[in-house]
Every structure is written in structure tokens, then in C-alpha cells.
Design an enzyme around this catalytic site. Sequence first.
Site, PDB file in Angstrom:
ATOM      1  N   PRO A  22       0.800  -1.221   0.000  1.00  0.00           N
ATOM      2  CG  PRO A  22      -0.110  -1.057   2.150  1.00  0.00           C
ATOM      3  CD  PRO A  22       0.670  -1.963   1.255  1.00  0.00           C
ATOM      4  CD  GLU A  23       4.217   2.607  -3.602  1.00  0.00           C
ATOM      5  OE1 GLU A  23       4.384   3.723  -4.099  1.00  0.00           O
ATOM      6  OE2 GLU A  23       4.749   1.581  -4.055  1.00  0.00           O
ATOM      7  CE  LYS A  74       4.672   5.545   1.360  1.00  0.00           C
ATOM      8  NZ  LYS A  74       5.916   4.773   1.323  1.00  0.00           N
ATOM      9  NE  ARG A 284      13.163  -0.606   0.249  1.00  0.00           N
ATOM     10  CZ  ARG A 284      13.990  -1.094   1.167  1.00  0.00           C
ATOM     11  NH1 ARG A 284      15.268  -1.180   0.930  1.00  0.00           N
ATOM     12  NH2 ARG A 284      13.517  -1.528   2.314  1.00  0.00           N
TER      13      ARG A 284
END
Length: 302
Positions: A22-23, A74, A284
Site C-alpha cells: 500500500p502506497e 501513508k 531496492r
Amino acid sequence: MEAGSSLRSSNGHCEGLTSSVPELPEVETVVRQLDPLVRDRCVKQIRLFDPLLGKPRVGAARGRRVVSVLRVGKQVVFALDGGQVGHRVASLWLSVHLRMTGRLLWCPSAPRAAVPHLRARMTLDRGCVQFVDTRRFGTLSVHSSVTELEGDGLDPTHPNFTVEVLTDLLQRGSGAQSIKTWLLRQDRLVGLGNIYACEILFEAGIDPAQAAGRLRPKQIGRLHTATVDVLQRAIANCGTTFSDFQDARGVTGSYQQFLKVYQREGRACPQCRTAVRRIVQQQRSTFFCPRCQRRARTCTLR
DNA sequence: ACCCTCCTGTCA
DNA sequence: TGACAGGAGGGT
């Protein structure tokens, strides 16, 4: 790939959507779904099932009414109305950060079966919200002021987010930090994660390794437009990364069509058919098109 | 400004 | 079996 959204349900047990991490758009979707469901309901109790959550003072929420559900960066934030705190009245803010795999599931009636990875439950005068989180990275906290929840970063969906402001932010000591890494900094812009950072840079045609502080005005303009557009489109799609309903309601997600480079290493760039590349930045994955996202040339030649 | 860690499930 | 997924806080 899973996690991230809020779930509605009709027949006594929870159901819902699965999504990737979830962003901002996913959290926005959760908030929009949850708000009408829990608004004006009273908190009967909040129970914590996972010691990793620590000991937030959830007892203070008892008896309070949910004024609204909102998004702060967020975080999913439940605004609870004034209640007795010592000898005075104060509001309370309950914040849930879903991190990687957190979900908030709405149950209109008492939950029937045990939910795997259930970490907390907020029981209302009718229905309950369950916090489910496989990886257990998510957090839950209670605050007496909403400003405690707001970091230094600007919300890119806010009208204050202009090209001028973005330019200022980029020049604020970004140094040699790559633009991809910069986009993930929550003290500059809030709400972006790995997926949208990649997608936005693709949309803007910017090399993810380019130094944030050295973007040219044209690039900053494209970055601003791409950020606003990608987020807007994602929110309009209810989060875009939703893939399917858990209980097979026949709704299939749109995220496969939405994501143009993320997790598409080796596949054709939708614009130029060049193979999408994957590099690692800050441990990442970054996905990008080496042709569409070339570094701007420093025109030393004439 | 960088790297590690928290955590668990999935995949090669 | 080990690599990988990644938000964010902590350490250096």
C-alpha cells in the site's frame, strides 16, 4: 503479492481485495472505503493480539465516536471525538500504518472465524475493523494531536504541491542522492513507495540514477506532472494495485495494465519496446526503460 | 547518505 | 536452501 486494502463484506464474514504494497493511492482507497462504514459509530473496545504492536494506549478510545477516517501520508487515521482525558476533554487520533502487508478488514457483524495474522480489532457499536498483517511490519499508535502524525513531507495530492515547491524541495540539500532514492524520502514528499517511484520516473522520462539536485527545470516540470497524473490515475482506479476480490466477485484488477515498468524486467517498454531493466538502489529494485529514461545530456558541446 | 534490520511467504 | 519482496527507523 498481496495486502493493502480495506474490505467490505455482506454476509457476516470478512472479504475483500488483495493488493500489493500500500502506497498513497492504496491508503487513500482504504480511507475512502472505510470512512462511510465507520463514521459516527462508537468504539466499544480495541484489542491487540500481537506483542510487536507494543502498548499503545488504546483504552482511551473506548466510548468515543469516529468522526472521520483520513489519510496522513501513508497512515490510515481514525479521528475520534472528544472524551474524558483526566479532567478535560480531548480528541484522539488512532493511526494505523499498513507498511508492507497490512490490511484493514471491515466486518459488519461479529467475525465468525479466526483470521490468520490478525493483529488488532476495533469493535464498534456495530461491526468491527480488523487489522491483518502477515509480515507484521505495520504499526498502530494513539495520539492526542494530529500534528504528531504529520512529518515534514508534503502530500503530492495537495494543491500546495506545485512545480515551484517541488523545485525548492529538490534543491534543499539533496546533494548527489539519486532521484529514485529521493522520491522515497518521506521528509520531502509523503506517500510514494517503490512502485510509484518507478512508475512516476518512467512517466517523466527521467533516469532513476540521476542526481536529484541536478534535475533541469524541464525535467522537474515533467516530474511534477507525472507525479500528479500517476497518483490521480491510481486513486481513480481505487489503488491500481488491487488484483482481485478474495471471494471471487468477478472483479479483476487493473494493475497489470497500469504498471508500465515495475516488475517488468526484460519485457518490452510500452513506449519503445526496449527491454525494461532492473537495477538495485538502496537495496531496492528499480525498474526503468534505458531508452526512454536517459540522463539529460550536459550540453558541454555546441 | 549509506546499510542493516524488523518479518513471513513465495519462488527458483 | 536461499534469494527476494520493501517502509521506515536506527546505527554508523
